[in-house]
Design a protein around this motif. Sequence first.
Motif: not given
Length: 146
Positions: A34, A36-39, A58, A72
């Motif tokens: 996954r 960073l900053n993504k769903t 990270h 992350s």
Amino acid sequence: MNQSGLLDKKAFETMSYWGRLMNNSMEDLYFIVRPLNKTIERTVCFRHVAWVEADGNHSHIHLINGTYISVSLNIGQVESVLSTSPDNTFIRISRSTVISLRWLDRWDTNLLYLVTHKTPFTVSATYRKHFNYRLGLLPTLKKKNP
């Protein structure tokens, strides 16, 4: 896992984050990340990973096509996932770098070059003996006596 043999929510989330492996063929084994900053999760083929670099808590997973995925997870966690690679080609060469031996072009003492990257990587003194062992330059790894 619960009594009915199904994964509970926590186990499923843990597996879906890293541990889930998809095997489309004998050559292509993937892991799930996954960014960073993504769903949305992304599948990454083990053999497409050239190297991983640490960036604090990270890591950046560099791929052979020149792109990278920031995650992350610290480098130790990424190294743990990469150690499940079927051909066991990943090796730590410093506190902040893991490389794939699959893409190793050449090396000279403590510098090594990957086919996918022009700048050399430095093998730190701490990891040099293990690196040489993995390349077959040392017959065995001897541990120091206390």
